[in-house]
Design a protein around this motif. Structure first.
Motif, PDB file in Angstrom:
ATOM      1  N   GLU A  64       1.020  -1.015  -0.016  1.00  0.00           N
ATOM      2  CA  GLU A  64      -0.227  -0.401  -0.029  1.00  0.00           C
ATOM      3  C   GLU A  64       0.932   1.343  -0.160  1.00  0.00           C
ATOM      4  OE1 GLU A  64      -2.181  -0.313   3.498  1.00  0.00           O
ATOM      5  OE2 GLU A  64      -3.678  -1.901   2.732  1.00  0.00           O
ATOM      6  N   LYS A  65       0.428   2.558  -0.623  1.00  0.00           N
ATOM      7  CA  LYS A  65       0.740   3.506  -0.688  1.00  0.00           C
ATOM      8  C   LYS A  65       2.410   3.924   1.338  1.00  0.00           C
ATOM      9  CE  LYS A  65       0.964   8.895  -0.576  1.00  0.00           C
ATOM     10  NZ  LYS A  65       2.378   8.854  -1.860  1.00  0.00           N
ATOM     11  N   GLY A  66       3.236   3.561   0.937  1.00  0.00           N
ATOM     12  CA  GLY A  66       4.180   4.193   2.605  1.00  0.00           C
ATOM     13  C   GLY A  66       4.141   3.014   2.934  1.00  0.00           C
ATOM     14  N   ARG A  67       4.244   1.846   2.359  1.00  0.00           N
ATOM     15  CA  ARG A  67       3.513   0.624   3.259  1.00  0.00           C
ATOM     16  C   ARG A  67       4.214  -1.046   3.007  1.00  0.00           C
ATOM     17  NH1 ARG A  67      -0.235  -1.883   7.240  1.00  0.00           N
ATOM     18  NH2 ARG A  67      -1.927  -1.821   5.606  1.00  0.00           N
ATOM     19  N   PHE A  68       4.853  -2.154   2.762  1.00  0.00           N
ATOM     20  CA  PHE A  68       4.553  -3.599   2.674  1.00  0.00           C
ATOM     21  C   PHE A  68       3.987  -4.311   4.066  1.00  0.00           C
ATOM     22  CE2 PHE A  68       7.747  -1.206  -0.051  1.00  0.00           C
ATOM     23  CZ  PHE A  68       7.272  -2.772  -1.198  1.00  0.00           C
ATOM     24  N   TYR A  69       3.805  -5.239   4.017  1.00  0.00           N
ATOM     25  CA  TYR A  69       2.889  -5.938   4.748  1.00  0.00           C
ATOM     26  C   TYR A  69       2.572  -6.897   4.605  1.00  0.00           C
ATOM     27  CZ  TYR A  69      -2.072  -4.883   2.976  1.00  0.00           C
ATOM     28  OH  TYR A  69      -2.522  -5.017   2.177  1.00  0.00           O
ATOM     29  N   LEU A  70       2.267  -8.217   5.417  1.00  0.00           N
ATOM     30  CA  LEU A  70       1.666  -9.167   5.347  1.00  0.00           C
ATOM     31  C   LEU A  70       0.607  -9.483   6.521  1.00  0.00           C
ATOM     32  CD1 LEU A  70       5.088 -11.187   6.158  1.00  0.00           C
ATOM     33  CD2 LEU A  70       3.099 -11.523   4.486  1.00  0.00           C
ATOM     34  N   GLY A  71      -0.301 -10.276   5.976  1.00  0.00           N
ATOM     35  CA  GLY A  71      -1.804 -10.382   6.951  1.00  0.00           C
ATOM     36  C   GLY A  71      -2.745  -9.488   6.542  1.00  0.00           C
ATOM     37  N   ASP A  72      -3.526  -9.128   7.724  1.00  0.00           N
ATOM     38  CA  ASP A  72      -4.406  -8.043   7.561  1.00  0.00           C
ATOM     39  C   ASP A  72      -4.404  -6.897   7.439  1.00  0.00           C
ATOM     40  OD1 ASP A  72      -7.782  -7.583   8.125  1.00  0.00           O
ATOM     41  OD2 ASP A  72      -7.108  -6.276   9.231  1.00  0.00           O
ATOM     42  N   SER A  73      -4.703  -5.282   6.350  1.00  0.00           N
ATOM     43  CA  SER A  73      -4.356  -4.853   6.396  1.00  0.00           C
ATOM     44  C   SER A  73      -4.938  -3.965   7.604  1.00  0.00           C
ATOM     45  CB  SER A  73      -5.433  -3.980   5.523  1.00  0.00           C
ATOM     46  OG  SER A  73      -5.494  -2.225   4.934  1.00  0.00           O
ATOM     47  N   GLU A  74      -5.163  -3.991   8.396  1.00  0.00           N
ATOM     48  CA  GLU A  74      -5.709  -3.232   9.724  1.00  0.00           C
ATOM     49  C   GLU A  74      -4.888  -3.953  10.609  1.00  0.00           C
ATOM     50  OE1 GLU A  74      -7.513  -0.563  10.114  1.00  0.00           O
ATOM     51  OE2 GLU A  74      -8.283  -0.499   7.674  1.00  0.00           O
ATOM     52  N   LEU A  75      -4.264  -5.144  10.441  1.00  0.00           N
ATOM     53  CA  LEU A  75      -3.911  -5.498  11.900  1.00  0.00           C
ATOM     54  C   LEU A  75      -2.476  -6.513  11.050  1.00  0.00           C
ATOM     55  CD1 LEU A  75      -6.483  -6.490  14.639  1.00  0.00           C
ATOM     56  CD2 LEU A  75      -5.166  -5.138  14.903  1.00  0.00           C
ATOM     57  N   PRO A  76      -1.684  -6.380  10.531  1.00  0.00           N
ATOM     58  CA  PRO A  76      -0.717  -6.935   9.761  1.00  0.00           C
ATOM     59  C   PRO A  76      -0.437  -8.125  10.930  1.00  0.00           C
ATOM     60  CG  PRO A  76      -0.106  -4.845  10.179  1.00  0.00           C
ATOM     61  CD  PRO A  76      -1.601  -4.557  10.943  1.00  0.00           C
ATOM     62  N   ASP A  77       0.636  -9.095  10.312  1.00  0.00           N
ATOM     63  CA  ASP A  77       1.601 -10.176  11.075  1.00  0.00           C
ATOM     64  C   ASP A  77       2.758  -8.714  10.968  1.00  0.00           C
ATOM     65  OD1 ASP A  77      -0.568 -11.279  11.256  1.00  0.00           O
ATOM     66  OD2 ASP A  77       0.072 -12.600   9.953  1.00  0.00           O
ATOM     67  N   ALA A  78       2.951  -8.023   9.946  1.00  0.00           N
ATOM     68  CA  ALA A  78       4.315  -7.873  10.183  1.00  0.00           C
ATOM     69  C   ALA A  78       4.044  -6.865   8.351  1.00  0.00           C
ATOM     70  CB  ALA A  78       5.338  -8.462   9.196  1.00  0.00           C
ATOM     71  N   GLU A  79       4.719  -5.463   9.421  1.00  0.00           N
ATOM     72  CA  GLU A  79       4.762  -4.633   8.108  1.00  0.00           C
ATOM     73  C   GLU A  79       5.484  -3.702   8.758  1.00  0.00           C
ATOM     74  OE1 GLU A  79       1.935  -1.276   8.402  1.00  0.00           O
ATOM     75  OE2 GLU A  79       2.234  -1.443  11.013  1.00  0.00           O
ATOM     76  N   VAL A  80       6.536  -3.188   7.581  1.00  0.00           N
ATOM     77  CA  VAL A  80       8.082  -2.097   7.340  1.00  0.00           C
ATOM     78  C   VAL A  80       7.059  -0.493   6.469  1.00  0.00           C
ATOM     79  CG1 VAL A  80       8.292  -2.586   4.994  1.00  0.00           C
ATOM     80  CG2 VAL A  80      10.016  -1.166   6.046  1.00  0.00           C
ATOM     81  N   THR A  81       7.509   0.017   7.551  1.00  0.00           N
ATOM     82  CA  THR A  81       6.522   1.623   7.064  1.00  0.00           C
ATOM     83  C   THR A  81       7.207   2.809   6.301  1.00  0.00           C
ATOM     84  OG1 THR A  81       6.166   2.815   9.167  1.00  0.00           O
ATOM     85  CG2 THR A  81       4.585   1.688   8.878  1.00  0.00           C
ATOM     86  N   PHE A  82       7.214   3.307   5.361  1.00  0.00           N
ATOM     87  CA  PHE A  82       8.574   3.997   4.679  1.00  0.00           C
ATOM     88  C   PHE A  82       7.863   5.429   4.184  1.00  0.00           C
ATOM     89  CE2 PHE A  82       7.091   1.025   1.453  1.00  0.00           C
ATOM     90  CZ  PHE A  82       6.929   1.836   0.549  1.00  0.00           C
ATOM     91  N   ARG A  83       8.494   6.401   3.718  1.00  0.00           N
ATOM     92  CA  ARG A  83       7.857   7.933   3.477  1.00  0.00           C
ATOM     93  C   ARG A  83       9.359   7.751   2.068  1.00  0.00           C
ATOM     94  NH1 ARG A  83      10.994  11.908   5.575  1.00  0.00           N
ATOM     95  NH2 ARG A  83      11.487  11.206   7.683  1.00  0.00           N
ATOM     96  N   GLU A  84       8.556   8.429   1.092  1.00  0.00           N
ATOM     97  CA  GLU A  84       9.066   8.788   0.020  1.00  0.00           C
ATOM     98  C   GLU A  84       9.453  10.229  -0.290  1.00  0.00           C
ATOM     99  OE1 GLU A  84       9.057   6.719  -3.790  1.00  0.00           O
ATOM    100  OE2 GLU A  84       6.732   5.628  -2.890  1.00  0.00           O
TER     101      GLU A  84
END
Length: 91
Positions: free
Chosen positions: A7-27
């Motif tokens: 999604e914009k500004g992140r990669f994640y695993l699992g549910d969008s609202e309660l992910p199992d894992a995520e990395v957030t970033f800004r461009e």
């Protein structure tokens, strides 16, 4: 392993609202990795590193450098020569 989603500004695993894992970033002119999170029962499985690898691939596609504000991202990027040239050294 489940597919990593973007999604914009992140990669994640699992549910969008309660992910199992995520990395957030800004461009900006760069890609600034701000935070990496893996739920406790999945820590140590390599998911966090997989997420960082996805940011690296994305940065290469965009022709941008990575600036790791997140300490986990900095540890991963400084741990292997394969990341040389894609990130702007320790802050």
């Amino acid at each position: 392993m489940a597919a990593i989603k973007q999604e914009k500004g992140r990669f994640y695993l699992g549910d969008s609202e309660l992910p199992d894992a995520e990395v957030t970033f800004r461009e900006t002119d760069n890609i600034v990795i701000e935070h990496t999170m893996v739920v406790e029962d999945k820590q140590g499985s390599g998911i966090g590193t997989d997420l960082i690898d996805h940011v690296v691939a994305y940065a290469k596609e965009q022709g941008k450098q990575i600036v790791p504000v997140c300490t986990f991202a900095q540890e991963v990027l400084s741990s292997d020569k394969k990341y040389d040239g894609v990130w702007e050294g320790p802050l």
